[in-house]
Design an enzyme around this catalytic site. Structure first.
Site, PDB file in Angstrom:
ATOM      1  CB  CYS A  77       0.115 -16.831   2.573  1.00 36.50           C
ATOM      2  SG  CYS A  77      -1.305 -16.560   1.479  1.00 36.50           S
ATOM      3  CG  HIS A 175       3.005 -13.739   0.271  1.00 36.07           C
ATOM      4  ND1 HIS A 175       3.405 -15.059   0.260  1.00 36.07           N
ATOM      5  CD2 HIS A 175       1.695 -13.735  -0.045  1.00 36.07           C
ATOM      6  CE1 HIS A 175       2.378 -15.824  -0.054  1.00 36.07           C
ATOM      7  NE2 HIS A 175       1.323 -15.052  -0.247  1.00 36.07           N
ATOM      8  CD  GLU A 177       7.044 -14.762   0.667  1.00 34.11           C
ATOM      9  OE1 GLU A 177       6.202 -15.405   0.030  1.00 34.11           O
ATOM     10  OE2 GLU A 177       6.828 -14.330   1.823  1.00 34.11           O
TER      11      GLU A 177
END
Length: 193
Positions: A77, A175, A177
């Site tokens: 990001c 993202h 994750e």
């Protein structure tokens, strides 16, 4: 394997730590240049505003360290955006790793782009085993236009680079994750490099 997440006060670090643990690895948080240099893999996260994040990197000397790293580095990001030449956000000079300038989305679309969007034109082993048009989670008002270093594309008002790669440096605007099993598979691919 030693995985270091750069801790410079501008990252969504806990969710990255948990994702790495789910993949069977452990990561440490550090802003210590010696520890970062000795890592096998480095993750450079970022959430927030570009100019204040760059100021934090300069304060700690990490702005000169990161571009010199030789091991695989993944910017996520804002981390990816700070690896570019500069950003319109706060008129910020970046680290100059990726040869592209970060610009703001137009007023034609809702800003920030927040939620799930598709990635396609996937290149490199970062996306090994990942299908075209998978959905990833994104939250951002600025983007890197498509360029020679693009390894994934997303469309939101315009086509832009949702991932970049140059030498040992990788960046994802999305993202991994927070993008479920597919995102964690991408993170796992990076950790296997």
């Amino acid at each position: 394997m030693k995985i270091v997440i750069i801790n410079y006060g501008a990252g969504n670090i806990q969710s990255i730590m948990f994702a790495i643990e789910r993949l069977g690895f452990k990561a440490v948080l550090s802003n210590n240049p010696d520890e970062i240099k000795l890592a096998d893999k480095v993750i450079f996260p970022g959430v927030g505003e570009a100019s204040s994040a760059m100021a934090k990197l300069r304060e700690s000397g990490l702005d000169s360290l990161i571009p010199q790293l030789k091991q695989p580095v993944l910017g996520i990001c804002l981390g990816m955006q700070l690896m570019c030449n500069k950003s319109e956000e706060g008129n910020t000079e970046g680290l100059g790793i990726f040869d592209v300038d970060v610009v703001k989305f137009s007023n034609n679309v809702k800003v920030p782009q927040m939620g799930w969007n598709q990635i396609y034109d996937l290149k490199t082993d970062l996306f090994k085993g990942i299908s075209e048009n998978e959905f990833m989670y994104l939250v951002h008002s600025f983007y890197a236009p498509n360029c020679a270093e693009s390894i994934a594309t997303t469309n939101y008002d315009v086509e832009y680079a949702s991932a970049l790669q140059k030498d040992n440096f990788y960046g994802t605007q999305f993202h991994p994750e927070k993008s479920g099993d597919v995102g964690e598979k991408i993170l796992g691919n990076f950790l296997k490099m």
